[in-house]
Scaffold this active site. Structure first.
Site, PDB file in Angstrom:
ATOM      1  CD  GLU A 184      -2.962  -1.145   2.288  1.00  0.00           C
ATOM      2  OE1 GLU A 184      -4.102  -1.547   2.035  1.00  0.00           O
ATOM      3  OE2 GLU A 184      -2.616  -0.709   3.391  1.00  0.00           O
ATOM      4  CD  GLU A 253      -5.043  -5.657   2.307  1.00  0.00           C
ATOM      5  OE1 GLU A 253      -5.831  -4.825   2.818  1.00  0.00           O
ATOM      6  OE2 GLU A 253      -3.841  -5.739   2.615  1.00  0.00           O
TER       7      GLU A 253
END
Length: 727
Positions: A184, A253
């Site tokens: 991320e 995710e």
């Protein structure tokens, strides 16, 4: 007879050789449609299970349930601070036995996505980084910084080498088909500009150079350089496209729920919406979906981050914190996976043809070269069902739903139509009784004399504790003249400014009050009247960390602990105590004596008697014994009668507990419409976390030692062991 036996032996030998050679030659590649396993495009369904958030004794059952739920892949982060607690000293034992975990996945016939990071976020303490890393000279985290890159490369190489030594990459015949570097990084990349870009290019080149034989992934990083695949994280990812047309569309995710924080409500994501999100992603050409989390588990010990993340990391996942199946989420998703797999050949053979069926309705049609056909019929309206015509047939579509037709004719699944009963889970009493309760008072008053550190001014907490304990004691004294007016009137006021996370105030050994920050705003100020007397007064401030931050630009530079102390209401006005001489002590006396272990607990004199009479006593240790209950149901401690602290069983930490009551909006929850974490809340007016998971494998048949450290005051006699049961 002998000739026949020899023939059978040769057949067996060549069969084993053939299977072995196929395993050794397993190739993992990708194209624009999918991940290819031995040249075959695959639609892959994955689920996150983090090995340290459950016990090794639970792993096989969790993975079997994941497989039965239709998963192909188990996804896990790798937790640097668990594996390298001090530089060069590695830990791969117990809950951190990563090799055992991956081999368990392999034995169950599933693949692995190993997300090495080594930054993980994950609501995990310090985002997975070991605290010692912060003190490497000249370091700056996650940027083009040589000390950081050197440390990151060293750990990544270590993990890759451990995997190679055990032949766990698919290129060696193992189950690992994907690996992730960084995590991320998009927000940091934008904030850091050229330095972030240089760092991400370096990280990609470093990872590829490790020659694992499987593709590398970067999630939430649009600039992931070739050959790395950039991937999406979020509640929805149907709008996502990879940064190159020859890369597959991966969703690393898909958030099955959300985390909880002390004082917050319990977020829940309706399974109809989660299934709708997955079907939307697949119909747009997505080929890899990972549920974060499939089993969330428990933040044992002091592993929770945030700060203020709860010990429970349940995440409203298909398998709950305790390892029980959560219905209807588990069963409905299982049916979704079966429907998707029925369409697999068509999905990987072509791009969809999209046609409008109405203002809010569409058809996505996939056709294979062999004449196969699969269709996804969608209705995006949040309130109204629709009746549509497709291939000369009528279909009814509920609001906010997708119907899956593996043969372009018959509906086998609709995301909003749930045919699985909701499981009723309750916490039930066990026959285990806590006996022989005793107490031990944490030492408060003599800290000034016995402290190891004295300094002018207020020191930053992490620089002193290095996160060896949640607790740092700040002690100073103030002299009050007998002529002070407040001695005959209104008490003076103490102001304590803190950078986080929590604070208890003691004046002359007496508890005077507490204050706390929040996950969104760690900083807070304690303001309260204090009972000072003529002469010398001792001011003791206990500052507490409640999990180190795990996300944010250069969070390693964020401060913790007390930053300013003012005393108002004196004849002279305000007295600034900030730059006085302060004494410091790291941790609790009970921690230093290891009261939590059977040996340490027996090394001091505990006080027997009626503990209910001491129920409001702060900074107190409690211990009792109990026998393990019969049966196999998961167990938990009911801590509702307590305040805030930590709890251990047989020397192993269950984690932090805190009866912080949830504030929020727990109104009605509709599955339709865009989901965000505040949308479907539960638990308003109740403690965010009342029950704390006790792994069965931590218990002996008899005489289990329970130790509780209570900061605020509570009635330990009402602590009970309960079992979690589906009724």
């Amino acid at each position: 007879m002998e000739t026949s036996s020899v023939s059978k032996l040769l057949v067996w030998f060549f069969t084993v050789l053939l299977v072995s050679s196929k395993l050794i030659q397993c190739s993992i590649t990708y194209d624009k449609k999918a991940i290819l396993i031995n040249g075959q495009r695959r639609i892959l369904i994955s689920g996150s299970i983090h090995y340290p958030r459950s016990t090794p004794e639970m792993w096989e059952d969790l993975i079997k349930k994941a497989k039965d739920g239709g998963l192909d892949v188990i996804d896990t982060y790798v937790f640097w601070n668990g594996h390298e607690p001090s530089p060069g000293n590695y830990n791969f034992e117990g809950r951190y036995d990563l090799v055992r975990f991956i081999k368990t996945v392999q034995q169950m016939g599933l693949y692995v996505h190993l997300r090495i990071g080594p930054y993980v976020c994950a609501e995990w303490n310090f985002g997975g980084f070991p605290v010692w890393l912060k003190y490497v000279p000249g370091i700056s985290f996650r940027t083009d910084n040589e000390p950081f890159k050197r440390a990151m490369q060293g750990f990544t190489q270590k993990i890759v080498q451990v995997m190679k030594n055990e032949k766990l990459f698919a290129s060696q015949g193992g189950p690992i088909i994907l690996s992730q570097i960084e995590n991320e990084y998009g927000p940091e990349s934008k904030a850091l500009g050229a330095a972030g870009h240089a760092y991400i290019n370096w990280a990609a080149k470093m990872a590829v150079g490790l020659d694992t034989g499987v593709p590398w992934v970067m999630c939430k990083e649009d600039d992931a350089p070739d050959p790395l695949i950039n991937a999406c994280n979020g509640f929805y990812c149907d709008a996502f496209s990879p940064n190159k047309p020859y890369k597959p569309t991966l969703w690393t995710e898909a958030w099955s729920g959300w985390f909880t924080e002390f004082g917050g409500t319990i977020p829940q994501r309706p399974v109809q919406d989660l299934a709708f999100a997955v079907a939307r992603f697949i119909q747009k050409g997505g080929s890899y979906i990972n549920y974060y989390m499939y089993h969330g588990g428990t933040n044992f010990g002091r592993t929770a981050g945030g700060p203020f993340i709860t010990t429970s990391y349940d995440y409203d996942a298909p398998i709950d914190e305790y390892g029980l199946i959560r219905q209807p989420k588990y069963g409905h998703l299982k049916e979704l996976h079966r429907a998707i797999k029925l369409c697999e050949h068509a999905l990987v053979s072509s791009d969809p043809t999209v046609t409008s069926l109405g203002t809010y309705q569409q058809a996505h049609v996939f056709s294979s070269r062999r004449g196969g056909c699969a269709a996804f019929l969608s209705n995006y309206h949040m309130k109204s069902a629709a009746r549509v015509m497709f291939n000369n047939r009528h279909y009814n579509l509920p609001p906010w739903s997708i119907s899956i037709l593996p043969d372009c004719k018959n509906v086998v699944f609709n995301t909003a139509t749930v045919g699985v009963k909701t499981s009723q889970i309750q916490m039930l009493p066990t026959n285990s009784i806590m006996f022989s309760w005793e107490t031990y008072d944490e030492d408060i008053s003599p800290l000034g004399e016995s402290s190891r550190i004295t300094a002018p001014g207020l020191l930053e907490q992490m620089n002193v504790t290095r996160d060896t304990s949640d607790y740092l004691w700040y002690t100073t004294s103030v002299d009050i003249s007998p002529s002070e007016s407040f001695l005959r009137g209104q008490k003076p006021t103490l102001n304590v400014d803190s950078a986080g996370h929590a604070l208890h105030v003691f004046i002359n050994g007496q508890f005077s009050g507490s204050a706390f920050g929040t996950r969104e705003n760690r900083r807070f100020t304690f303001t309260g009247p204090v009972n000072l007397r003529a002469g010398t007064n001792r001011i003791t401030l206990v500052s507490m960390a409640v999990g180190l931050p795990n996300v944010g630009l250069h969070y390693e530079t964020w401060k913790t602990g007390i930053q300013g102390v003012l005393l108002h209401g004196l004849d002279q006005g305000t007295k600034d105590l900030t730059w006085q001489k302060w004494s410091y002590q790291v941790g609790l006396k009970g921690e230093a004596m290891n009261l939590v272990s059977p040996d340490g607990a027996s090394s001091v004199e505990w006080i027997r008697g009626t503990i209910a009479t001491r129920s409001r006593q702060s900074m107190t240790w409690y211990k009792a014994y109990f026998d393990a209950p019969r049966g196999a149901e998961p167990l938990a401690l009911d801590m509702r009668s307590m305040g805030k602290g930590q709890v251990w069983i047989n020397g192993q930490s269950l984690g932090r507990y805190w009866m912080a009551y949830a504030k929020g909006n727990c109104g009605a929850c509709s599955y339709s419409g865009t989901y965000r974490s505040p949308k479907c809340q539960s638990g308003c007016g109740e403690p965010t976390q009342r029950w704390y998971h006790v792994p069965r494998s931590w218990l002996k048949p008899r005489q289990n030692l329970l130790v509780v450290f209570e900061e605020l005051g509570g009635d330990a006699s009402k602590i009970s062991l309960v079992k979690r049961a589906i009724i």
